[in-house]
Scaffold this motif. Structure first.
Motif, PDB file in Angstrom:
ATOM      1  N   THR A  45      41.290  58.065  54.668  1.00  0.00           N
ATOM      2  CA  THR A  45      41.046  59.511  54.668  1.00  0.00           C
ATOM      3  C   THR A  45      42.168  60.246  55.383  1.00  0.00           C
ATOM      4  N   THR A  46      42.683  59.681  56.438  1.00  0.00           N
ATOM      5  CA  THR A  46      43.798  60.303  57.167  1.00  0.00           C
ATOM      6  C   THR A  46      45.015  60.450  56.266  1.00  0.00           C
ATOM      7  N   ASN A  49      44.262  63.301  53.908  1.00  0.00           N
ATOM      8  CA  ASN A  49      44.272  64.580  54.630  1.00  0.00           C
ATOM      9  C   ASN A  49      45.691  65.043  54.935  1.00  0.00           C
ATOM     10  N   ILE A  53      45.842  67.307  51.314  1.00  0.00           N
ATOM     11  CA  ILE A  53      45.041  68.459  51.716  1.00  0.00           C
ATOM     12  C   ILE A  53      45.659  69.226  52.878  1.00  0.00           C
ATOM     13  N   HIS A  54      46.548  68.602  53.621  1.00  0.00           N
ATOM     14  CA  HIS A  54      47.221  69.202  54.783  1.00  0.00           C
ATOM     15  C   HIS A  54      46.234  69.687  55.835  1.00  0.00           C
ATOM     16  N   ILE A  55      45.155  68.921  56.052  1.00  0.00           N
ATOM     17  CA  ILE A  55      44.167  69.282  57.067  1.00  0.00           C
ATOM     18  C   ILE A  55      44.721  69.076  58.464  1.00  0.00           C
ATOM     19  N   SER A  56      45.546  68.047  58.641  1.00  0.00           N
ATOM     20  CA  SER A  56      46.124  67.820  59.965  1.00  0.00           C
ATOM     21  C   SER A  56      47.611  67.549  59.820  1.00  0.00           C
ATOM     22  N   GLU A  57      48.303  67.591  60.939  1.00  0.00           N
ATOM     23  CA  GLU A  57      49.738  67.352  60.965  1.00  0.00           C
ATOM     24  C   GLU A  57      50.017  65.924  61.415  1.00  0.00           C
TER      25      GLU A  57
END
Length: 66
Positions: A45-46, A49, A53-57
């Motif tokens: 998932t990381t 992401n 999806i660019h949910i986190s950097e």
């Protein structure tokens, strides 16, 4: 196969003292069907992401390109 639609090169992501991804490099090419398989906490998932999806950097960014 086809041309790379998504390239992830040398990307690392850590959460506190846990490294979820360590220098990951992968290409997703046109026409491929891809499955990500791994145990709980493996970073599946990381990876999505960060790259889609660019949910986190990323902690240390190599390259993510489309």
């Amino acid at each position: 196969m086809g041309e790379a639609l998504l390239k992830v090169s040398d990307v690392t992501k850590s959460f506190a003292e846990v490294t979820a991804l360590s220098t990951v490099t992968v290409d997703f090419n046109a026409g491929e069907v891809v499955g990500l398989v791994g145990g709980n906490g493996a970073g599946k998932t990381t990876l999505l992401n960060l790259s889609l999806i660019h949910i986190s950097e990323p902690t240390r960014l190599g390259m993510i390109s489309y």
